[in-house]
Design a protein around this motif. Structure first.
Motif, short mmCIF file in Angstrom:
data_model
loop_
_atom_site.label_atom_id
_atom_site.label_comp_id
_atom_site.label_asym_id
_atom_site.label_seq_id
_atom_site.Cartn_x
_atom_site.Cartn_y
_atom_site.Cartn_z
N ARG A 1 0.82 -1.22 0.00
CA ARG A 1 0.00 0.00 0.00
C ARG A 1 0.85 1.27 0.00
NH1 ARG A 1 -3.47 -3.62 2.30
NH2 ARG A 1 -5.54 -3.54 1.41
N ASP A 2 2.01 1.25 0.68
CA ASP A 2 2.87 2.43 0.67
C ASP A 2 3.39 2.70 -0.73
OD1 ASP A 2 2.54 2.81 3.39
OD2 ASP A 2 4.32 1.64 3.90
N ASP A 3 3.76 1.62 -1.44
CA ASP A 3 4.22 1.78 -2.82
C ASP A 3 3.09 2.35 -3.68
OD1 ASP A 3 6.70 0.73 -2.20
OD2 ASP A 3 6.14 -1.30 -2.82
N LEU A 4 1.88 1.87 -3.43
CA LEU A 4 0.73 2.35 -4.20
C LEU A 4 0.52 3.84 -3.99
CD1 LEU A 4 -1.67 1.74 -6.04
CD2 LEU A 4 -3.00 1.23 -4.00
N LYS B 1 -9.86 -5.87 -1.12
CA LYS B 1 -8.47 -5.58 -0.74
C LYS B 1 -7.43 -6.37 -1.53
CE LYS B 1 -9.86 -2.71 2.37
NZ LYS B 1 -10.46 -1.56 1.78
N THR B 2 -7.84 -7.12 -2.55
CA THR B 2 -6.86 -7.73 -3.45
C THR B 2 -6.47 -6.68 -4.47
OG1 THR B 2 -8.58 -8.63 -4.88
CG2 THR B 2 -7.74 -10.07 -3.13
N ILE C 1 -1.84 -9.52 -6.01
CA ILE C 1 -1.53 -9.39 -4.60
C ILE C 1 -2.80 -9.71 -3.80
CG2 ILE C 1 -0.65 -7.87 -2.79
CD1 ILE C 1 0.42 -6.13 -5.23
N PRO C 2 -2.79 -10.83 -3.06
CA PRO C 2 -3.97 -11.18 -2.26
C PRO C 2 -4.12 -10.26 -1.05
CG PRO C 2 -2.23 -12.79 -1.94
CD PRO C 2 -1.74 -11.81 -2.97
N ALA D 1 1.68 -13.26 -0.25
CA ALA D 1 1.86 -14.26 -1.29
C ALA D 1 1.73 -13.64 -2.67
CB ALA D 1 0.84 -15.37 -1.11
N GLN D 2 2.42 -12.53 -2.90
CA GLN D 2 2.36 -11.85 -4.18
C GLN D 2 2.84 -12.79 -5.28
OE1 GLN D 2 4.22 -8.05 -4.16
NE2 GLN D 2 3.91 -7.69 -6.31
#
Length: 75
Positions: free
Chosen positions: A3-6, A40-41, A57-58, A63-64
């Motif tokens: 999420r930070d990367d997003l 949230k996937t 990304i689950p 488990a990306q």
């Protein structure tokens, strides 16, 4: 992509649309695109060394998985 990367990538968003039924879809200025689903996937499509890739990304983000675009997914 976590999420930070997003959030960092969102600064580079050229287009986006929110679909209440599904979630937020976006296209980045570099041509890559993805979607954050309501469950949230996430899915992110990008190019790596000239090969189109898909990252799934689950919810738990532990488990990306990466796939070459067009490859068959098997569990």
């Amino acid at each position: 992509m976590n999420r930070d990367d997003l959030l960092i990538e969102l600064a580079l968003v050229s287009q986006w649309v929110f679909l209440e039924k599904y979630g937020l879809a976006y296209r980045l200025k570099n041509g890559n695109f993805g979607m954050q689903f309501n469950d949230k996937t996430q899915i992110y499509m990008f190019q790596e060394n000239g090969v189109e890739m898909v990252s799934y990304i689950p919810r738990d983000a532990s488990a990306q998985q990466y796939f070459k675009k067009g490859s068959v997914f098997s569990q």
